[in-house]
Design a protein around this motif. Sequence first.
Motif, PDB file in Angstrom:
ATOM      1  N   LEU A  69       0.683  -1.317   0.071  1.00 14.28           N
ATOM      2  CA  LEU A  69      -0.120  -0.117   0.105  1.00 14.28           C
ATOM      3  C   LEU A  69       1.153   1.069   0.056  1.00 14.28           C
ATOM      4  O   LEU A  69       2.201   1.202  -0.026  1.00 14.28           O
ATOM      5  N   ASP A  70       0.091   2.041   0.094  1.00 14.25           N
ATOM      6  CA  ASP A  70       0.977   3.689  -0.344  1.00 14.25           C
ATOM      7  C   ASP A  70       1.131   4.407   1.082  1.00 14.25           C
ATOM      8  O   ASP A  70       0.565   3.701   2.119  1.00 14.25           O
ATOM      9  N   PRO A  71       2.162   5.208   1.312  1.00 11.93           N
ATOM     10  CA  PRO A  71       2.742   4.836   2.451  1.00 11.93           C
ATOM     11  C   PRO A  71       1.435   5.950   3.299  1.00 11.93           C
ATOM     12  O   PRO A  71       1.510   5.519   4.821  1.00 11.93           O
ATOM     13  N   VAL A  72       0.700   6.636   2.457  1.00 12.55           N
ATOM     14  CA  VAL A  72      -0.562   7.266   3.881  1.00 12.55           C
ATOM     15  C   VAL A  72      -1.944   6.773   4.314  1.00 12.55           C
ATOM     16  O   VAL A  72      -2.246   6.355   5.221  1.00 12.55           O
ATOM     17  N   SER A  73      -2.152   5.182   3.371  1.00 12.41           N
ATOM     18  CA  SER A  73      -2.716   3.902   3.674  1.00 12.41           C
ATOM     19  C   SER A  73      -2.702   3.299   4.779  1.00 12.41           C
ATOM     20  O   SER A  73      -3.228   2.852   5.620  1.00 12.41           O
ATOM     21  N   ALA A  74      -0.864   2.556   4.464  1.00 11.73           N
ATOM     22  CA  ALA A  74      -0.149   2.129   5.469  1.00 11.73           C
ATOM     23  C   ALA A  74      -0.266   2.533   7.283  1.00 11.73           C
ATOM     24  O   ALA A  74      -0.707   2.012   8.155  1.00 11.73           O
ATOM     25  N   GLN A  75       0.315   4.210   6.915  1.00 11.42           N
ATOM     26  CA  GLN A  75       0.100   4.200   8.222  1.00 11.42           C
ATOM     27  C   GLN A  75      -1.372   4.405   9.292  1.00 11.42           C
ATOM     28  O   GLN A  75      -1.682   3.887  10.135  1.00 11.42           O
TER      29      GLN A  75
END
Length: 295
Positions: free
Chosen positions: A171-177
Amino acid sequence: MTQSRPSTQTTPAISVQDVRFSYGSREAVRGLSFEVARGEVLGFLGPNGAGKSTTIKMLTGQYRPSAGRIELLGSDLARHREELQGLIGVCFEEKNLYPSLSGVEHLRFFARLHGVKDLDSEALLERVGLATRGRDRVAGYSKGMRQRLMIARALVNDPEVLILDEPSDGLDPVSAQTIRGVIREQAEGGCAVLITTHDMWEADALADRVAFINEGKLFALDTPEGLKLAFGKRSVRVRVRLASGEVAERVVELDGEESAEKLAQATRGGELLTIHTDEATLEDVFVRMTGRGLA
Ligand code: ADP
């Protein structure tokens, strides 16, 4: 079941006792035992084919172990499968969303399946960062948005046990975060969380304890810190500018009572520029214990 369920908060939320599973003659899980407490995030770390998904499928009641016992919230899963399935939240790798439904419609549909009547779908979507997109059809969602919706869906019944298979893989970093934040929040509310991953950074950042799994067996189970300290190298690397102007780099092993004195010596007679710890990563430790990497 309710009467027979132990009320004590000290009963592990997940208890797996010497569980085995075979696909035909191939034994994929070979005698696993572990527990997850309420409020704890356990990271299941291992390479592809280690047996993580098979274990998860047993924990969610999709597969029956060929040997051993699984208890969820103090009850035997083999005997109380359906009731227990209503108390847990699950998010698998496979994406089974309906493109023509909106985010809100997905959550309402799942709430009905679970018999949840008072779902605040807006609040749930807010938690996963989808508040403004809840009325849009899932067909227009990015991969990260779909996965965040899957997480929200796993929470509609306010589960006491949350089981997630590779929740932020690719996933993209924002979604993962966002997903990591929701998982931590859920654990802080008393939920027991089991998450599988082959990403050592995720395991390190998210899990209270990490289980190393390879070839269907458990190799270690401890806090990330404990694993790194027990098997990793403990040293610090200092850079000092000497009187001559030259920059010297020195490594000090932290292996006994004299460590502080050795560190003082290494920095004496110069200007201390930087100090770095030479800490092992979880992958280093995994390789040392299992003889193979996570990739
Ligand atoms: P992981 O989730 O850690 O990648 P799995 O639990 O999917 O591992 O797989 C464990 C082992 O079981 C692997 O050797 C895999 O090839 C095998 N396996 C998984 N699913 C099946 C299946 N449906 N049929 C036969 N073998 C399978």
